[in-house]
Write a protein that holds these residues in place. Structure first.
Motif, PDB file in Angstrom:
ATOM      1  N   PRO A  44       0.785  -1.245   0.000  1.00 21.06           N
ATOM      2  CA  PRO A  44       0.000   0.000   0.000  1.00 21.06           C
ATOM      3  C   PRO A  44       0.810   1.285   0.000  1.00 21.06           C
ATOM      4  CG  PRO A  44      -0.974  -1.574   1.480  1.00 21.06           C
ATOM      5  CD  PRO A  44       0.298  -2.198   0.981  1.00 21.06           C
ATOM      6  N   HIS A  45       1.863   1.352   0.815  1.00 25.15           N
ATOM      7  CA  HIS A  45       2.645   2.586   0.902  1.00 25.15           C
ATOM      8  C   HIS A  45       3.395   2.865  -0.396  1.00 25.15           C
ATOM      9  CE1 HIS A  45       1.537   2.037   4.996  1.00 25.15           C
ATOM     10  NE2 HIS A  45       2.267   0.959   5.110  1.00 25.15           N
ATOM     11  N   SER A  46       3.634   1.839  -1.178  1.00 28.60           N
ATOM     12  CA  SER A  46       4.406   1.994  -2.416  1.00 28.60           C
ATOM     13  C   SER A  46       3.543   2.371  -3.618  1.00 28.60           C
ATOM     14  CB  SER A  46       5.149   0.685  -2.734  1.00 28.60           C
ATOM     15  OG  SER A  46       6.023   0.348  -1.677  1.00 28.60           O
ATOM     16  N   LEU A  47       2.222   2.383  -3.444  1.00 27.98           N
ATOM     17  CA  LEU A  47       1.314   2.678  -4.550  1.00 27.98           C
ATOM     18  C   LEU A  47       1.005   4.172  -4.639  1.00 27.98           C
ATOM     19  CD1 LEU A  47      -1.497  -0.050  -4.412  1.00 27.98           C
ATOM     20  CD2 LEU A  47      -0.001   0.401  -6.328  1.00 27.98           C
ATOM     21  N   ALA A  48       1.141   4.711  -5.838  1.00 27.97           N
ATOM     22  CA  ALA A  48       0.697   6.085  -6.107  1.00 27.97           C
ATOM     23  C   ALA A  48       0.023   6.078  -7.474  1.00 27.97           C
ATOM     24  CB  ALA A  48       1.874   7.047  -6.091  1.00 27.97           C
ATOM     25  N   VAL A  49      -0.908   6.997  -7.674  1.00 27.87           N
ATOM     26  CA  VAL A  49      -1.641   7.048  -8.948  1.00 27.87           C
ATOM     27  C   VAL A  49      -1.700   8.483  -9.451  1.00 27.87           C
ATOM     28  CG1 VAL A  49      -3.861   6.622 -10.100  1.00 27.87           C
ATOM     29  CG2 VAL A  49      -3.075   5.055  -8.315  1.00 27.87           C
ATOM     30  N   THR A  50      -1.472   8.657 -10.739  1.00 28.83           N
ATOM     31  CA  THR A  50      -1.667   9.973 -11.367  1.00 28.83           C
ATOM     32  C   THR A  50      -2.582   9.809 -12.583  1.00 28.83           C
ATOM     33  OG1 THR A  50       0.289   9.729 -12.782  1.00 28.83           O
ATOM     34  CG2 THR A  50       0.595  10.863 -10.676  1.00 28.83           C
ATOM     35  N   VAL A  51      -3.458  10.791 -12.779  1.00 32.23           N
ATOM     36  CA  VAL A  51      -4.282  10.829 -13.991  1.00 32.23           C
ATOM     37  C   VAL A  51      -3.528  11.673 -15.012  1.00 32.23           C
ATOM     38  CG1 VAL A  51      -6.458  11.617 -14.996  1.00 32.23           C
ATOM     39  CG2 VAL A  51      -6.441  10.499 -12.756  1.00 32.23           C
ATOM     40  N   GLU A  52      -3.088  11.055 -16.096  1.00 31.29           N
ATOM     41  CA  GLU A  52      -2.259  11.737 -17.084  1.00 31.29           C
ATOM     42  C   GLU A  52      -3.102  12.551 -18.072  1.00 31.29           C
ATOM     43  OE1 GLU A  52       1.414  11.291 -17.070  1.00 31.29           O
ATOM     44  OE2 GLU A  52       0.585  10.847 -15.092  1.00 31.29           O
ATOM     45  N   GLU A  53      -4.295  12.030 -18.380  1.00 30.96           N
ATOM     46  CA  GLU A  53      -5.135  12.678 -19.389  1.00 30.96           C
ATOM     47  C   GLU A  53      -6.593  12.309 -19.143  1.00 30.96           C
ATOM     48  OE1 GLU A  53      -4.962  13.007 -24.209  1.00 30.96           O
ATOM     49  OE2 GLU A  53      -3.363  11.886 -23.228  1.00 30.96           O
ATOM     50  N   MET A  54      -7.486  13.261 -19.359  1.00 33.14           N
ATOM     51  CA  MET A  54      -8.917  12.989 -19.212  1.00 33.14           C
ATOM     52  C   MET A  54      -9.670  13.898 -20.177  1.00 33.14           C
ATOM     53  SD  MET A  54     -11.200  12.935 -15.725  1.00 33.14           S
ATOM     54  CE  MET A  54     -11.328  14.690 -15.469  1.00 33.14           C
ATOM     55  N   ASN A  55     -10.256  13.300 -21.203  1.00 33.22           N
ATOM     56  CA  ASN A  55     -10.934  14.086 -22.240  1.00 33.22           C
ATOM     57  C   ASN A  55     -12.180  13.363 -22.739  1.00 33.22           C
ATOM     58  OD1 ASN A  55      -8.994  16.307 -22.665  1.00 33.22           O
ATOM     59  ND2 ASN A  55      -7.624  14.651 -23.317  1.00 33.22           N
ATOM     60  N   PRO A  56     -13.206  14.126 -23.166  1.00 32.67           N
ATOM     61  CA  PRO A  56     -14.355  13.490 -23.816  1.00 32.67           C
ATOM     62  C   PRO A  56     -13.897  12.819 -25.119  1.00 32.67           C
ATOM     63  CG  PRO A  56     -14.828  15.794 -23.262  1.00 32.67           C
ATOM     64  CD  PRO A  56     -13.364  15.584 -23.063  1.00 32.67           C
ATOM     65  N   ARG A  57     -14.459  11.652 -25.428  1.00 35.83           N
ATOM     66  CA  ARG A  57     -14.123  10.949 -26.664  1.00 35.83           C
ATOM     67  C   ARG A  57     -14.615  11.779 -27.858  1.00 35.83           C
ATOM     68  NH1 ARG A  57     -13.875   5.358 -27.977  1.00 35.83           N
ATOM     69  NH2 ARG A  57     -12.798   5.157 -25.951  1.00 35.83           N
ATOM     70  N   GLU A  58     -13.719  11.946 -28.840  1.00 35.51           N
ATOM     71  CA  GLU A  58     -14.067  12.749 -30.018  1.00 35.51           C
ATOM     72  C   GLU A  58     -15.291  12.163 -30.724  1.00 35.51           C
ATOM     73  OE1 GLU A  58     -11.758  14.478 -33.933  1.00 35.51           O
ATOM     74  OE2 GLU A  58     -10.556  13.732 -32.264  1.00 35.51           O
ATOM     75  N   GLY A  59     -16.258  13.012 -31.012  1.00 35.14           N
ATOM     76  CA  GLY A  59     -17.462  12.578 -31.719  1.00 35.14           C
ATOM     77  C   GLY A  59     -18.506  11.936 -30.829  1.00 35.14           C
ATOM     78  N   ARG A  60     -18.222  11.860 -29.493  1.00 32.05           N
ATOM     79  CA  ARG A  60     -19.208  11.276 -28.571  1.00 32.05           C
ATOM     80  C   ARG A  60     -19.314  12.150 -27.327  1.00 32.05           C
ATOM     81  NH1 ARG A  60     -18.616   4.862 -27.734  1.00 32.05           N
ATOM     82  NH2 ARG A  60     -20.292   5.370 -26.275  1.00 32.05           N
ATOM     83  N   ILE A  76     -17.181   5.896 -18.861  1.00 28.66           N
ATOM     84  CA  ILE A  76     -15.760   6.199 -19.079  1.00 28.66           C
ATOM     85  C   ILE A  76     -15.035   4.991 -19.662  1.00 28.66           C
ATOM     86  CG2 ILE A  76     -15.703   7.850 -17.141  1.00 28.66           C
ATOM     87  CD1 ILE A  76     -13.696   5.651 -15.904  1.00 28.66           C
ATOM     88  N   TYR A  77     -13.993   5.307 -20.430  1.00 31.22           N
ATOM     89  CA  TYR A  77     -13.039   4.283 -20.859  1.00 31.22           C
ATOM     90  C   TYR A  77     -11.799   4.528 -20.011  1.00 31.22           C
ATOM     91  CZ  TYR A  77      -9.249   2.129 -23.468  1.00 31.22           C
ATOM     92  OH  TYR A  77      -8.140   1.394 -23.808  1.00 31.22           O
ATOM     93  N   LEU A  78     -11.399   3.520 -19.230  1.00 35.94           N
ATOM     94  CA  LEU A  78     -10.267   3.679 -18.319  1.00 35.94           C
ATOM     95  C   LEU A  78      -9.062   2.900 -18.824  1.00 35.94           C
ATOM     96  CD1 LEU A  78      -9.100   4.740 -15.633  1.00 35.94           C
ATOM     97  CD2 LEU A  78     -10.103   2.742 -14.501  1.00 35.94           C
ATOM     98  N   ASP A  79      -7.998   3.631 -19.100  1.00 36.53           N
ATOM     99  CA  ASP A  79      -6.753   3.028 -19.589  1.00 36.53           C
ATOM    100  C   ASP A  79      -5.718   3.093 -18.461  1.00 36.53           C
ATOM    101  OD1 ASP A  79      -4.819   2.044 -21.466  1.00 36.53           O
ATOM    102  OD2 ASP A  79      -4.039   4.087 -21.650  1.00 36.53           O
ATOM    103  N   LEU A  80      -5.361   1.911 -17.916  1.00 40.89           N
ATOM    104  CA  LEU A  80      -4.440   1.843 -16.779  1.00 40.89           C
ATOM    105  C   LEU A  80      -3.108   1.215 -17.171  1.00 40.89           C
ATOM    106  CD1 LEU A  80      -6.571   0.558 -13.734  1.00 40.89           C
ATOM    107  CD2 LEU A  80      -5.698   2.866 -14.120  1.00 40.89           C
ATOM    108  N   HIS A  81      -2.015   1.821 -16.726  1.00 42.85           N
ATOM    109  CA  HIS A  81      -0.688   1.227 -16.913  1.00 42.85           C
ATOM    110  C   HIS A  81       0.072   1.293 -15.594  1.00 42.85           C
ATOM    111  CE1 HIS A  81      -0.856   0.755 -21.294  1.00 42.85           C
ATOM    112  NE2 HIS A  81      -1.593   1.862 -21.266  1.00 42.85           N
ATOM    113  N   VAL A  82       0.942   0.329 -15.367  1.00 42.65           N
ATOM    114  CA  VAL A  82       1.735   0.281 -14.137  1.00 42.65           C
ATOM    115  C   VAL A  82       3.177   0.640 -14.462  1.00 42.65           C
ATOM    116  CG1 VAL A  82       2.424  -1.115 -12.141  1.00 42.65           C
ATOM    117  CG2 VAL A  82       0.236  -1.557 -13.277  1.00 42.65           C
TER     118      VAL A  82
END
Length: 301
Positions: free
Chosen positions: A213-229, A277-283
């Motif tokens: 737990p102490h080693s986990l951090a999360v950042t949101v790099e990008e958040m945008n409405p899907r083009e055309g939707r 939402i479409y959630l794209d996660l990378h570690v």
């Protein structure tokens, strides 16, 4: 309007050892989830503000990290955040769980709070009363009373709402008279990206080993409405760990664990945003980030 009828507004903060029920109590008072909760200690890393709207008052609750003996630069910065918050609020709620004896950690916090109590009222709160018999709650109230002088002392249970309204009354009674500080309907002043990152971290904390737990951090790099939707938002986020062995734990066999994290987080984020939402996660590995000032800054600490 008499003084008793006057509108009050101001800030309260809950303090206590890690896992004393501060975040759960914040969420219950606000009436919605603004702070993440987990059985893992030191889940809270930011001073999250939750706003309680009442006809007679506006109570802003600042949920702080658990005060602890720090072993890393991150730990020291989290403790500094707690002390800084104490100095800025109108009333402090000291949370001690009913199911754990008052211990050295609680006494350490009480000693620190005595310095604050000269100018800021401190309310003693026995949390998690649903977990023990009434007699044990009474004994805990007596034990807590011996630790320091409180402006008020109250037992509560966030889980079954026992005395939560009464606690709200107690905290509001300590606030100064004043107008609303936030518009009606606003429940937190945290940016959406911060709340989303916290919801992903909460999902990632479920079921992981104690050292992670102490080693986990999360950042949101990008958040945008899907083009055309207009009914879909793309969210791209990074989960940071400190070692490759931890990365393997978070991803799981064949990516199974990361998919479960994404699925749980997606449900919570959709509820927060009111949109699909479409959630794209990378570690990603950020070696020893908890001890590195440069990496801490990058991760928002």
């Amino acid at each position: 309007m008499t003084s008793e009828d006057a509108h009050r507004s101001g800030f309260a903060c809950f303090v206590g050892r890690p896992n004393a029920g501060k975040s759960t109590l914040t969420n219950r008072l606000v009436g919605t989830k603004v702070a993440i909760t987990s059985s893992k200690p030191q889940t809270t890393r930011h001073a999250i503000r939750g706003i309680v709207h009442r006809p007679d008052a506006q109570l802003i609750i600042v949920d702080t990290p658990g005060l602890h003996r720090p072993r890393t630069l991150l730990g020291r910065r989290l403790n500094d955040l707690v002390y800084e918050t104490w100095s800025e609020v109108d009333v402090v709620g000291f949370c001690v769980p009913a199911d754990e004896k008052v211990g050295p950690g609680d006494r350490f916090i009480a000693e620190q709070l005595k310095k604050v109590a000269r100018r800021t009222p401190v309310v003693g709160i026995v949390t998690k009363t649903d977990l023990v018999p009434k007699q044990q709650v009474a004994e805990q109230l007596v034990a807590l009373q011996e630790v320091m002088d409180f402006a008020e002392l109250i037992p509560v249970s966030a889980k079954d709402s026992f005395q939560v309204d009464e606690l709200s009354d107690v905290l509001v009674s300590q606030l100064p008279e004043g107008p609303q500080l936030y518009p009606d309907g606003e429940l937190t002043d945290e940016p959406e990206s911060t709340l989303i990152a916290e919801l992903i971290r909460e999902a990632a904390l479920e079921g992981v080993r104690d050292e992670l737990p102490h080693s986990l951090a999360v950042t949101v790099e990008e958040m945008n409405p899907r083009e055309g939707r207009d009914d879909l938002i793309d969210v791209h986020a990074l989960i940071y760990v400190e070692r490759s062995s931890q990365k393997a734990i978070v991803i799981g066999r064949g990516g199974e664990r990361l998919r479960a994290v994404g699925s749980q987080a997606r449900r919570q984020i959709q509820a927060l945003l009111g949109s699909k939402i479409y959630l794209d996660l990378h570690v990603k590995i950020a070696k020893d980030w908890q001890r590195d000032p440069k990496q801490l800054r990058k991760l928002g600490f």
